[in-house]
Design a protein around this motif. Structure first.
Motif, PDB file in Angstrom:
ATOM      1  N   PRO A  40       0.734  -1.188   0.042  1.00 63.51           N
ATOM      2  CA  PRO A  40      -0.018  -0.004   0.099  1.00 63.51           C
ATOM      3  C   PRO A  40       0.822   1.275  -0.064  1.00 63.51           C
ATOM      4  O   PRO A  40       2.047   1.168   0.515  1.00 63.51           O
ATOM      5  CB  PRO A  40      -0.930  -0.265   1.372  1.00 63.51           C
ATOM      6  CG  PRO A  40      -0.761  -1.608   1.499  1.00 63.51           C
ATOM      7  CD  PRO A  40       0.261  -2.159   0.991  1.00 63.51           C
ATOM      8  N   LYS A  49       0.174  -7.518   8.709  1.00 62.01           N
ATOM      9  CA  LYS A  49      -0.340  -8.607   7.716  1.00 62.01           C
ATOM     10  C   LYS A  49       0.335  -9.813   7.464  1.00 62.01           C
ATOM     11  O   LYS A  49       0.179 -10.957   7.541  1.00 62.01           O
ATOM     12  CB  LYS A  49      -1.409  -7.760   6.772  1.00 62.01           C
ATOM     13  CG  LYS A  49      -2.592  -7.293   7.177  1.00 62.01           C
ATOM     14  CD  LYS A  49      -3.335  -6.805   6.167  1.00 62.01           C
ATOM     15  CE  LYS A  49      -4.246  -5.758   6.533  1.00 62.01           C
ATOM     16  NZ  LYS A  49      -4.458  -4.733   5.349  1.00 62.01           N
ATOM     17  N   LEU A  74      -2.428 -20.287  -2.511  1.00 65.86           N
ATOM     18  CA  LEU A  74      -1.893 -18.886  -1.919  1.00 65.86           C
ATOM     19  C   LEU A  74      -0.827 -18.275  -2.808  1.00 65.86           C
ATOM     20  O   LEU A  74      -0.939 -17.143  -3.132  1.00 65.86           O
ATOM     21  CB  LEU A  74      -1.124 -19.031  -0.496  1.00 65.86           C
ATOM     22  CG  LEU A  74      -0.744 -17.733   0.288  1.00 65.86           C
ATOM     23  CD1 LEU A  74      -2.010 -17.016   0.672  1.00 65.86           C
ATOM     24  CD2 LEU A  74       0.109 -18.074   1.586  1.00 65.86           C
ATOM     25  N   PHE A  81      -0.104  -9.854  -6.525  1.00 67.02           N
ATOM     26  CA  PHE A  81       0.708  -8.756  -6.100  1.00 67.02           C
ATOM     27  C   PHE A  81       1.874  -8.316  -7.126  1.00 67.02           C
ATOM     28  O   PHE A  81       2.899  -9.070  -7.131  1.00 67.02           O
ATOM     29  CB  PHE A  81       1.361  -9.215  -4.703  1.00 67.02           C
ATOM     30  CG  PHE A  81       0.421  -9.565  -3.589  1.00 67.02           C
ATOM     31  CD1 PHE A  81      -0.760  -8.667  -3.371  1.00 67.02           C
ATOM     32  CD2 PHE A  81       0.117 -10.731  -3.012  1.00 67.02           C
ATOM     33  CE1 PHE A  81      -1.757  -8.960  -2.558  1.00 67.02           C
ATOM     34  CE2 PHE A  81      -0.564 -10.939  -2.004  1.00 67.02           C
ATOM     35  CZ  PHE A  81      -1.567 -10.129  -1.811  1.00 67.02           C
ATOM     36  N   VAL A 101      12.069 -12.165   0.437  1.00 66.43           N
ATOM     37  CA  VAL A 101      11.172 -11.983   1.455  1.00 66.43           C
ATOM     38  C   VAL A 101      11.834 -13.113   2.543  1.00 66.43           C
ATOM     39  O   VAL A 101      11.849 -12.966   3.816  1.00 66.43           O
ATOM     40  CB  VAL A 101       9.775 -12.348   0.917  1.00 66.43           C
ATOM     41  CG1 VAL A 101       8.858 -12.919   2.235  1.00 66.43           C
ATOM     42  CG2 VAL A 101       8.945 -11.475   0.484  1.00 66.43           C
ATOM     43  N   MET A 136       4.251 -22.469  -3.068  1.00 64.28           N
ATOM     44  CA  MET A 136       3.576 -21.512  -3.622  1.00 64.28           C
ATOM     45  C   MET A 136       3.787 -20.998  -5.086  1.00 64.28           C
ATOM     46  O   MET A 136       3.010 -20.635  -5.827  1.00 64.28           O
ATOM     47  CB  MET A 136       3.886 -19.977  -2.785  1.00 64.28           C
ATOM     48  CG  MET A 136       3.086 -19.993  -1.349  1.00 64.28           C
ATOM     49  SD  MET A 136       3.442 -18.868  -0.349  1.00 64.28           S
ATOM     50  CE  MET A 136       2.696 -17.313  -1.368  1.00 64.28           C
ATOM     51  N   HIS A 384      -7.001 -11.244   6.551  1.00 63.90           N
ATOM     52  CA  HIS A 384      -5.585 -11.301   6.810  1.00 63.90           C
ATOM     53  C   HIS A 384      -5.777 -11.675   8.446  1.00 63.90           C
ATOM     54  O   HIS A 384      -4.772 -12.557   8.744  1.00 63.90           O
ATOM     55  CB  HIS A 384      -4.946  -9.882   6.885  1.00 63.90           C
ATOM     56  CG  HIS A 384      -4.786  -9.701   5.546  1.00 63.90           C
ATOM     57  ND1 HIS A 384      -3.836 -10.062   4.507  1.00 63.90           N
ATOM     58  CD2 HIS A 384      -5.458  -8.369   4.936  1.00 63.90           C
ATOM     59  CE1 HIS A 384      -3.924  -9.124   3.551  1.00 63.90           C
ATOM     60  NE2 HIS A 384      -5.070  -8.424   3.512  1.00 63.90           N
TER      61      HIS A 384
HETATM   62  C1  HEM Z   1       6.508 -18.506   1.898  1.00 62.70           C
HETATM   63  C2  HEM Z   1       6.272 -17.128   1.344  1.00 62.70           C
HETATM   64  C3  HEM Z   1       5.016 -16.344   1.608  1.00 62.70           C
HETATM   65  C4  HEM Z   1       3.921 -16.619   2.321  1.00 62.70           C
HETATM   66  C5  HEM Z   1       3.649 -17.934   3.052  1.00 62.70           C
HETATM   67  C6  HEM Z   1       3.080 -15.486   2.310  1.00 62.70           C
HETATM   68  C7  HEM Z   1       1.816 -15.177   2.832  1.00 62.70           C
HETATM   69  C8  HEM Z   1       0.845 -14.320   2.605  1.00 62.70           C
HETATM   70  C9  HEM Z   1      -0.536 -14.090   3.181  1.00 62.70           C
HETATM   71  C10 HEM Z   1      -1.173 -15.400   3.917  1.00 62.70           C
HETATM   72  C11 HEM Z   1      -1.086 -13.029   2.917  1.00 62.70           C
HETATM   73  C12 HEM Z   1      -2.478 -12.474   3.128  1.00 62.70           C
HETATM   74  C13 HEM Z   1      -3.169 -12.789   2.092  1.00 62.70           C
HETATM   75  C14 HEM Z   1      -4.541 -12.394   2.152  1.00 62.70           C
HETATM   76  O1  HEM Z   1      -5.156 -12.195   3.062  1.00 62.70           O
HETATM   77  O2  HEM Z   1      -5.207 -12.334   0.920  1.00 62.70           O
HETATM   78  C15 HEM Z   1       0.096 -12.160   2.234  1.00 62.70           C
HETATM   79  C16 HEM Z   1      -0.286 -10.986   1.653  1.00 62.70           C
HETATM   80  C17 HEM Z   1       0.944 -10.419   0.859  1.00 62.70           C
HETATM   81  N1  HEM Z   1       1.958 -10.871   0.477  1.00 62.70           N
HETATM   82 FE1  HEM Z   1       2.765 -12.737   0.813  1.00 62.70          FE
HETATM   83  N2  HEM Z   1       3.535 -14.531   1.422  1.00 62.70           N
HETATM   84  C18 HEM Z   1       4.728 -15.060   1.015  1.00 62.70           C
HETATM   85  C19 HEM Z   1       5.743 -14.351   0.104  1.00 62.70           C
HETATM   86  C20 HEM Z   1       5.547 -13.244  -0.447  1.00 62.70           C
HETATM   87  C21 HEM Z   1       6.237 -12.586  -1.426  1.00 62.70           C
HETATM   88  C22 HEM Z   1       7.616 -13.164  -1.962  1.00 62.70           C
HETATM   89  C23 HEM Z   1       5.864 -11.391  -1.449  1.00 62.70           C
HETATM   90  C24 HEM Z   1       6.492 -10.270  -2.631  1.00 62.70           C
HETATM   91  C25 HEM Z   1       7.474  -9.547  -2.439  1.00 62.70           C
HETATM   92  C26 HEM Z   1       4.810 -11.315  -1.073  1.00 62.70           C
HETATM   93  C27 HEM Z   1       3.703 -10.141  -0.720  1.00 62.70           C
HETATM   94  C28 HEM Z   1       2.557  -9.970  -0.400  1.00 62.70           C
HETATM   95  C29 HEM Z   1       1.698  -8.663  -0.319  1.00 62.70           C
HETATM   96  C30 HEM Z   1       2.044  -7.558  -1.207  1.00 62.70           C
HETATM   97  C31 HEM Z   1       0.427  -9.023   0.536  1.00 62.70           C
HETATM   98  C32 HEM Z   1      -0.613  -8.040   0.719  1.00 62.70           C
HETATM   99  C33 HEM Z   1      -0.218  -7.196   1.993  1.00 62.70           C
HETATM  100  C34 HEM Z   1      -1.051  -6.396   2.293  1.00 62.70           C
HETATM  101  O3  HEM Z   1      -1.940  -5.959   1.406  1.00 62.70           O
HETATM  102  O4  HEM Z   1      -0.933  -5.777   3.295  1.00 62.70           O
HETATM  103  N3  HEM Z   1       4.332 -12.216  -0.132  1.00 62.70           N
HETATM  104  N4  HEM Z   1       1.196 -12.928   1.907  1.00 62.70           N
END
Ligand code: HEM
Length: 407
Positions: A40, A49, A74, A81, A101, A136, A384
């Motif tokens: 954001p 989150k 997921l 994103f 990450v 993932m 979340h």
């Molecule tokens: C093992 C790796 C990861 C896990 C387990 C994970 C898990 C999650 C989960 C459960 C959510 C909440 C989703 C929802 O409520 O719809 C989330 C949000 C998000 N994730 Fe990941 N994620 C991972 C890796 C990454 C990576 C590599 C990126 C990119 C740099 C990323 C970017 C984001 C973003 C931008 C959000 C939304 C955050 C927000 O709006 O506050 N994630 N992630």
């Protein structure tokens, strides 16, 4: 995999709360500045989150039965994103992002676990993260063959039904399939915030989708005050399996109990019952504090009066608006829970409940106390906050309901 060590260290770490989240993001944006554009615009309001979810998922890596399907979905969902590079070109989420990450996660754990962060524990976290990240990535690669990362949708109409409630209709650039009762992550590009909203209609031949939003936080206030015809919003893949399983026992009557904009998924379900020929006797109880809170009254009266298309089945939908107080109100008086119980018994019915957390709790308690078997009651929350928040993760999980009135 030493699951106990992962979970114990995560519980210990979680106490650090927002400070740890700030450290995580600062580390991530330093290692990989291009990831900044995925989050954001205003991080001041950003909660913990991603970090809370990430740590929770990774520390439950031994839960194999749940993990594989969950992490693959997921990963597929993470395709929405997207960032932009220095030239403003879209950047897809790929292996590099997962590596960055992972690095930021390990650095944050190290910083906040202090002497508890041993080489053995580091190896556990790195291994567990790798398992989840690979699942993932493979889920994302597989989804790439069949569904887009997100849909672009044009806002066709916005109706402000009350000072704090709006109903808007969008048309996705191509067909976005979902089940009645499910929700979709929705983004307003100016804010780069994703929030879950439930379509208020069963899928239509023209693909248009109606959403109901009540202003309660940054995203929803922006939508209610500023969204305009011609704007673009993004839609992610649909989620949710509880309300959409309304058809599991089609021989039983259906009771739908809604509060506020929790009405949206239940109206979609009612429309789906109509499409099936209205063979299932359905009661829709919609609660509001006063008659003015019944923002969709006209559409619901029309739905109940129209009858299912292509058949004549008078009375298939009993629509019962109910208010807690209303001068010269001719209809039912009481909360949605009180009125639903009065209309019972519902021992032999499928019951769907959707509203604020208080309304949902109150309704489920009242209905089960009146004899409805708990397993017949369906409800859902997409948020979340299904993942325990960082500060006090050891305590009760926060479950802010934002199914349709997302904050
Ligand atoms: C093992 C790796 C990861 C896990 C387990 C994970 C898990 C999650 C989960 C459960 C959510 C909440 C989703 C929802 O409520 O719809 C989330 C949000 C998000 N994730 Fe990941 N994620 C991972 C890796 C990454 C990576 C590599 C990126 C990119 C740099 C990323 C970017 C984001 C973003 C931008 C959000 C939304 C955050 C927000 O709006 O506050 N994630 N992630």
């Amino acid at each position: 995999m030493d699951a106990a060590a992962l979970r114990q260290s995560w519980a210990q770490f979680s106490v650090a709360g927002p400070e740890a989240a700030r450290y995580f993001y600062a580390t991530l944006f330093t290692i990989a500045p291009e990831t900044r554009s995925m989050f954001p615009t205003n991080m001041r309001y950003q909660e913990d989150k991603l970090l809370a979810a990430l740590g929770h998922v990774v520390s439950h890596v031994d839960d194999e039965r749940e993990l594989a399907a969950f992490a693959r979905r997921l990963g597929a969902d993470h395709r929405r994103f997207r960032g932009t590079d220095r030239q403003g070109r879209p950047v897809l989420l790929g292996e590099w992002h997962y590596m960055w990450v992972g690095q930021a996660l390990l650095a944050t754990l190290e910083r906040f676990l202090g002497p508890g962060w041993t080489p053995a524990l580091r190896a556990e976290w790195a291994g567990a993260y790798d398992v989840v990240a690979r699942l993932m990535l493979s889920g994302a690669a597989e989804a790439e063959r069949s569904t887009p990362p997100y849909w672009e949708a044009e806002v066709l109409a916005v109706q402000r039904r009350r000072a704090d409630v709006c109903v808007f209709t969008v048309r996705p650039n191509y067909l976005c399939e979902y089940l009645p009762g499910q929700s979709l992550p929705v983004q307003v590009p100016q804010l780069r915030l994703w929030r879950y909203l439930s379509p208020a209609n069963a899928p239509r031949p023209d693909g248009t989708i109606e959403f109901h939003v009540r202003a309660a936080g940054r995203f929803s206030t922006h939508v209610v005050r500023r969204l305009a015809q011609g704007d673009e919003v993004l839609l992610g893949s649909p989620v949710g399996a509880a309300l959409s399983s309304f058809d599991r026992s089609p021989h039983l009557p259906l009771l739908l109990v809604a509060g506020g904009t929790g009405l949206a998924p239940l109206r979609a379900v009612a429309e789906a019952v109509a499409r099936q020929g209205g063979r299932r006797p359905t009661t829709l109880v919609v609660g509001g504090r006063t008659p003015e809170h019944l923002y969709d009254d006209r559409a619901l009266r029309e739905l109940a009066a129209a009858g299912p298309p292509g058949s004549w089945s008078e009375g298939w939908l009993r629509y019962v608006p109910t208010v807690e107080s209303g001068w010269q109100w001719p209809g039912a008086v009481g909360t949605a829970a009180e009125t639903a119980v009065r209309l019972g018994p519902w021992r032999e019915a499928d019951v769907l409940v959707c509203g604020s957390p208080e309304m949902t709790r109150e309704t489920i308690t009242a209905l089960t106390a009146s004899g409805v078997p708990p397993e017949r009651v369906l409800t859902e929350s997409y948020d979340h906050s299904l993942y325990p928040p960082l500060a006090g993760a050891a305590g009760a999980a926060r479950r802010d309901f934002t199914g349709t009135g997302a904050r």
